[in-house]
Design a protein around this motif. Sequence first.
Motif, PDB file in Angstrom:
ATOM      1  N   ASP A   1       1.111  -1.080   0.041  1.00 35.18           N
ATOM      2  CA  ASP A   1       0.021   0.396   0.060  1.00 35.18           C
ATOM      3  C   ASP A   1       1.191   1.420   0.328  1.00 35.18           C
ATOM      4  N   VAL A   2       1.730   1.174  -1.273  1.00 36.47           N
ATOM      5  CA  VAL A   2       1.970   2.446  -0.981  1.00 36.47           C
ATOM      6  C   VAL A   2       2.173   4.239  -2.562  1.00 36.47           C
ATOM      7  N   ASP A   3       2.349   5.050  -2.169  1.00 36.79           N
ATOM      8  CA  ASP A   3       2.173   6.140  -3.134  1.00 36.79           C
ATOM      9  C   ASP A   3       3.658   5.704  -4.296  1.00 36.79           C
ATOM     10  N   THR A   4       5.286   5.627  -3.921  1.00 35.55           N
ATOM     11  CA  THR A   4       5.950   5.657  -5.206  1.00 35.55           C
ATOM     12  C   THR A   4       6.404   4.095  -4.908  1.00 35.55           C
ATOM     13  N   PHE A   5       7.193   4.207  -6.415  1.00 38.57           N
ATOM     14  CA  PHE A   5       8.025   3.271  -6.242  1.00 38.57           C
ATOM     15  C   PHE A   5       9.138   3.393  -5.126  1.00 38.57           C
ATOM     16  N   ARG A   6       9.266   4.019  -4.470  1.00 38.33           N
ATOM     17  CA  ARG A   6      10.615   4.075  -3.809  1.00 38.33           C
ATOM     18  C   ARG A   6      10.071   3.535  -2.134  1.00 38.33           C
ATOM     19  N   ASP A   7       8.885   3.742  -2.390  1.00 44.69           N
ATOM     20  CA  ASP A   7       8.234   3.583  -0.349  1.00 44.69           C
ATOM     21  C   ASP A   7       8.132   2.171  -0.534  1.00 44.69           C
ATOM     22  N   SER A   8       8.624   1.503  -1.451  1.00 41.61           N
ATOM     23  CA  SER A   8       8.019  -0.038  -1.847  1.00 41.61           C
ATOM     24  C   SER A   8       9.266  -1.194  -1.668  1.00 41.61           C
ATOM     25  N   LEU A   9      10.622  -0.466  -1.636  1.00 40.71           N
ATOM     26  CA  LEU A   9      11.749  -0.835  -1.529  1.00 40.71           C
ATOM     27  C   LEU A   9      12.298  -1.555  -0.406  1.00 40.71           C
ATOM     28  N   ASP A  10      11.904  -1.227   0.487  1.00 45.53           N
ATOM     29  CA  ASP A  10      12.626  -1.172   2.257  1.00 45.53           C
ATOM     30  C   ASP A  10      11.317  -1.479   2.643  1.00 45.53           C
ATOM     31  N   ILE A  11      10.145  -1.152   2.376  1.00 43.97           N
ATOM     32  CA  ILE A  11       9.040  -2.429   3.160  1.00 43.97           C
ATOM     33  C   ILE A  11       9.364  -4.004   2.434  1.00 43.97           C
ATOM     34  N   ILE A  12       9.779  -3.927   1.274  1.00 40.41           N
ATOM     35  CA  ILE A  12       9.194  -5.611   0.638  1.00 40.41           C
ATOM     36  C   ILE A  12      11.133  -6.483   1.646  1.00 40.41           C
ATOM     37  N   GLU A  13      11.920  -5.767   1.064  1.00 39.28           N
ATOM     38  CA  GLU A  13      12.845  -5.644   2.028  1.00 39.28           C
ATOM     39  C   GLU A  13      13.077  -6.059   3.244  1.00 39.28           C
ATOM     40  N   ASN A  14      12.388  -5.534   4.059  1.00 43.47           N
ATOM     41  CA  ASN A  14      11.812  -6.028   5.587  1.00 43.47           C
ATOM     42  C   ASN A  14      11.238  -6.709   5.989  1.00 43.47           C
ATOM     43  N   ASP A  15      10.246  -6.999   4.800  1.00 42.81           N
ATOM     44  CA  ASP A  15       9.264  -8.276   5.333  1.00 42.81           C
ATOM     45  C   ASP A  15       9.618  -9.068   4.955  1.00 42.81           C
ATOM     46  N   LEU A  16      11.065  -9.656   3.926  1.00 41.42           N
ATOM     47  CA  LEU A  16      11.022 -10.527   3.296  1.00 41.42           C
ATOM     48  C   LEU A  16      12.791 -10.979   4.018  1.00 41.42           C
ATOM     49  N   LYS A  17      13.266 -10.192   4.793  1.00 44.02           N
ATOM     50  CA  LYS A  17      14.327 -10.058   5.339  1.00 44.02           C
ATOM     51  C   LYS A  17      15.335 -11.452   5.806  1.00 44.02           C
ATOM     52  N   ASP A  18      13.936 -12.133   6.357  1.00 45.87           N
ATOM     53  CA  ASP A  18      14.743 -13.415   6.883  1.00 45.87           C
ATOM     54  C   ASP A  18      14.162 -14.670   5.653  1.00 45.87           C
ATOM     55  N   HIS A  19      14.510 -14.213   4.385  1.00 40.58           N
ATOM     56  CA  HIS A  19      13.816 -15.309   3.531  1.00 40.58           C
ATOM     57  C   HIS A  19      14.993 -15.149   2.179  1.00 40.58           C
ATOM     58  N   LYS A  20      15.305 -14.113   2.427  1.00 38.38           N
ATOM     59  CA  LYS A  20      16.883 -14.244   0.953  1.00 38.38           C
ATOM     60  C   LYS A  20      17.093 -15.302   0.693  1.00 38.38           C
ATOM     61  N   GLU A  21      17.362 -16.177   1.602  1.00 37.39           N
ATOM     62  CA  GLU A  21      17.843 -17.872   0.463  1.00 37.39           C
ATOM     63  C   GLU A  21      17.543 -18.551   0.437  1.00 37.39           C
ATOM     64  N   ASP A  22      15.948 -19.244   1.100  1.00 35.10           N
ATOM     65  CA  ASP A  22      15.450 -20.452   0.957  1.00 35.10           C
ATOM     66  C   ASP A  22      14.201 -19.143   0.090  1.00 35.10           C
ATOM     67  N   LYS A  23      13.258 -18.209   0.030  1.00 32.09           N
ATOM     68  CA  LYS A  23      12.225 -18.139  -1.183  1.00 32.09           C
ATOM     69  C   LYS A  23      12.512 -17.084  -3.033  1.00 32.09           C
ATOM     70  N   LYS A  24      11.807 -17.626  -3.489  1.00 29.79           N
ATOM     71  CA  LYS A  24      12.243 -17.385  -4.928  1.00 29.79           C
ATOM     72  C   LYS A  24      11.107 -15.790  -4.711  1.00 29.79           C
ATOM     73  N   LEU A  25      12.105 -14.133  -5.194  1.00 27.78           N
ATOM     74  CA  LEU A  25      11.580 -13.308  -5.145  1.00 27.78           C
ATOM     75  C   LEU A  25      11.267 -12.870  -6.250  1.00 27.78           C
ATOM     76  N   VAL A  26       9.559 -12.601  -7.237  1.00 22.45           N
ATOM     77  CA  VAL A  26       8.785 -12.917  -8.234  1.00 22.45           C
ATOM     78  C   VAL A  26       8.067 -11.766  -7.983  1.00 22.45           C
ATOM     79  N   MET A  27       8.706 -10.693  -9.119  1.00 21.24           N
ATOM     80  CA  MET A  27       8.300  -9.397  -9.228  1.00 21.24           C
ATOM     81  C   MET A  27       7.159  -8.943 -10.397  1.00 21.24           C
TER      82      MET A  27
END
Length: 343
Positions: free
Chosen positions: A171-197
Amino acid sequence: MQLYNTLSAKERAALIEQAGEDRLTLSFYKYAQIGNPELFRNHLFVAWDAMDVLGRIYVAHEGINAQLSVPAKRFTEFKAFIDDIYFLKNVRLNIAIEQDNKSFLKLKIKVRPKIVADGLQDETFDVTNKGMHVDAEKFNQLIEDPDTVLVDMRNHYESEIGHFKNAVTPDVDTFRDSLDIIENDLKDHKEDKKLVMYCTGGIRCEKASAYYKHKGFKQVYQLEGGIIEYARQVKAKGLENKFLGKNFVFDHRRSEQISNQVIARCHQCGEPCDTHVNCANEACHLLFIQCESCAKKMNNCCSTDCQDIIKLPYDEQKRLRAGKKNSNKIFKKGRSPVLKFKV
């Protein structure tokens, strides 16, 4: 040398009607190292103005982002011109699903610090070290994998009218807003999950995929060509369409129909609706979703206050929207307390 528009949007629309010829709406982008963006911008303007090309184009040291309307009869000439630019040769052109001869009414080529504003100040971040591109078929397979996290890299007003099944829609207004939010939400899955965008045409995903690789994500994928190319491949190859609703586009059409589902609702009455409009009060110009019934009832406005304003003489309306403080309120995307049914 003419390096600016000489016709108003109204004059251009009249000329397009008089010509009675088909135009193609398309888009492309390319990350590249451009030494002199201003010189490159001027080169493009002279050539494209002569071809009657219209559109909104951003040029920066990091590349080019273009959304265009090209006369159909001059498409071959246009393609030859961009193929003659070394870093644009055979660049993928995303042809719009739904065509409109008036999708753009001016040629605007602007030099910007970046072609996608990201708010990043990291000198070690390499935008060309991108994630793996996947086509529609592979994308469909990936998003059914339980080890995949599917992320919509667009803004709230875009994903509200259409998105892929099971996608995370920040729920963001700009692209820049989403970068940190997504990284924080997925910080524990950097190796075990496939990140598809995915995004509209691929440009935001390409930068995001490089950013997340830089941040340590091991399995990073992006939908090549975005939703636009996905819809084309689904139709051409007879694949299952996993996109729900409409694809928001940044021209006068505002959206393209990708599937028959209506997943949004009118922001004023709550009935199913996915038609974006701008408030008729030019001092507001709020982008929001409005059904035909509410448009009639509200005189194409977002609120009763705006209804009162558009009844005033034009000079009085112009006076009310003068000044920096007032102009900063213009072009908000669906963020207003007057909208009762905004999710």
